[in-house]
Design an enzyme around this catalytic site. Structure first.
Site, short mmCIF file in Angstrom:
data_model
loop_
_atom_site.label_atom_id
_atom_site.label_comp_id
_atom_site.label_asym_id
_atom_site.label_seq_id
_atom_site.Cartn_x
_atom_site.Cartn_y
_atom_site.Cartn_z
N HIS A 111 1.52 -1.69 -9.69
CA HIS A 111 1.39 -1.85 -11.14
C HIS A 111 2.67 -2.43 -11.74
CE1 HIS A 111 -2.39 0.14 -11.06
NE2 HIS A 111 -1.94 1.36 -10.88
N HIS A 148 1.67 2.72 -4.69
CA HIS A 148 0.63 2.48 -5.70
C HIS A 148 1.25 2.05 -7.03
CE1 HIS A 148 -3.34 3.26 -7.64
NE2 HIS A 148 -2.57 3.52 -8.68
N GLU A 149 2.19 2.83 -7.51
CA GLU A 149 2.79 2.53 -8.82
C GLU A 149 3.65 1.27 -8.77
OE1 GLU A 149 1.78 3.91 -11.40
OE2 GLU A 149 0.67 5.50 -10.40
#
Length: 423
Positions: free
Chosen positions: A25, A21-22
């Site tokens: 980003h 997920h990170e």
């Protein structure tokens, strides 16, 4: 030994989901030229860290989340005011390091009183050095030393809000998107490991009927071959039977079965569980074979869609008050459930990880302050207005949202602990 294996599997699951997920980003923010100061997995005290290029990668104590901290999102640098004495270290007449404190211990530096300083736009420092006013150009990647910490300055073009609307939206959406991609990959792996059901043209055999379930109460027995439900063939995939039952809480269903060569019709009424999902207490026979490449993608895609539908349906019930707060699970409950799944083996753990990854992706896209969905809404409003909202107002909304999420987390964690104590 088994306990240690389950612990490793649980930690690895959370680590993988959060990291993916990170990373979404982080990757797209870097592509947009944004300075990503820290890529963190977990919250709380730092356990391990190393710096690569401009980013510090950290592993923190509590593994329930993570973040990619970008320049411009929070106050980052010690504020230097005119009249303050600082020291700078230069190379080729360009400031590479700025020292704010412990000036007496700094060597090979130029000390002076600040007349003016701009570390965002002009990248210049004007200082009074021994009565002579000097102007120094500042390197765009200059470091500032303050309170024992080294922090890289961030010119305005490296701030997150300086990226285009499209770049920022992509950077934010990439986090949940990576969770969906991870889930699809895990579904593909699961199908390759488990295989696909062997087609039985006659129906689905029941290999277990629990004595206290609705199926046993209706008269179903182990070995019964389910041919039709409500007049429709159940086919060869046990998931079809499971879905029909789950979608029919408290609704009588007409089952046509084959028992020892004799066709019978039995009325079965699924009982609703706490989430209003139908249950009858049977285990269908799942005889499998290796999947072809085409079948792998077909069944993996179907599993991804089915998982997403179940999560969205649960979310709908939560929004419309069909869920009670004490039915929600927090980190403790999730760990407990994951531990039970880990006992079933690697295949089921892979499938469970896919479910949690989809859950995280969908949850983060909700328009709740402090989540990715809320940030996307702010960017969309900015795109409509052709100008950004005031950072102070947007920040206040996110702070309030984070506080509300924190209170919710406390509540569901309390529920988890109570459930553990009650067994």
């Amino acid at each position: 030994m088994e306990t240690l294996q389950r612990i490793i599997m649980i930690v690895l699951m959370f680590f993988t989901i959060v990291t993916v997920h990170e990373w979404g980003h982080y990757f797209f923010a870097k592509r947009a030229g944004v300075l990503v100061r820290e890529f963190a997995i977990g919250f709380g005290p730092k356990l391990f860290s190393y710096k690569r290029n401009e980013t510090v990668f950290t592993l923190r104590l509590l593994p329930f989340g993570g973040y990619a901290r970008m320049a411009g999102e929070d106050p980052e640098l010690a504020e230097i005011q005119p009249g303050q004495t600082i020291a700078v270290r230069t190379s080729d007449n360009v400031v590479k390091t700025i020292f704010v404190d412990q000036l007496d211990n700094r060597k090979n530096v130029i000390r002076g009183e600040v007349q003016s300083i701009d570390l965002v736009d002009d990248l210049k420092i004007v200082m009074d050095v021994d009565g002579e006013v000097q102007t120094f150009a500042v390197h765009p990647q200059a470091m500032m030393m303050a309170r024992g910490q080294e922090i890289q300055i961030a010119p305005r073009n490296r701030h997150f809000n300086s990226a285009s609307v499209g770049q920022r939206a992509l950077s934010i959406f990439a986090g949940p998107a990576m969770n969906f991609i991870l889930a699809i990959v895990l579904c593909l792996i699961y199908v390759r490991m488990v295989g696909v059901p062997v087609e039985n043209p006659k129906g689905i055999e029941l290999t277990q009927v629990m004595s206290d379930g609705a199926a046993a109460e209706a008269g179903l027995q182990k070995g019964d071959l389910v041919e039709k439900i409500n007049g429709a063939s159940v086919g060869a995939d046990p998931q079809t039977l499971v879905k029909l039952v789950q979608d029919s809480p408290n609704k009588p269903m007409q089952w046509i079965i084959d028992r020892d060569g004799q066709e019978q019709t039995i009325t079965v009424t699924p009982r609703p569980d706490a989430s209003n999902v139908g249950k009858i207490g049977v285990r269908p026979n799942v005889e499998t074979r290796s999947a072809t490449i085409g079948e792998t993608f077909k069944y993996a895609g179907q599993s991804f869609v089915d998982m997403s539908k179940i999560i969205l349906e649960s979310l709908k019930k939560l929004i419309f008050g069909q869920f009670h707060l004490d039915q929600l699970a927090g980190p403790v409950g999730t760990i407990q459930a994951t531990n039970e799944v880990a006992k079933l083996g690697l295949e089921e753990m892979i499938r469970w990880t896919a479910i949690i990854s989809i859950n995280l992706g969908i949850f983060n896209l909700l328009p709740i302050p402090a989540l990715d969905g809320s940030r996307l809404i702010f960017i969309f409003v900015e795109w409509i207005r052709r100008k950004p909202l005031e950072p102070s107002k947007e920040g206040l909304v996110h702070v309030v949202g984070f506080a509300m999420l924190f209170l919710l987390m406390i509540a569901v964690t309390y529920n988890d602990i109570v459930r553990l104590i009650r067994g």
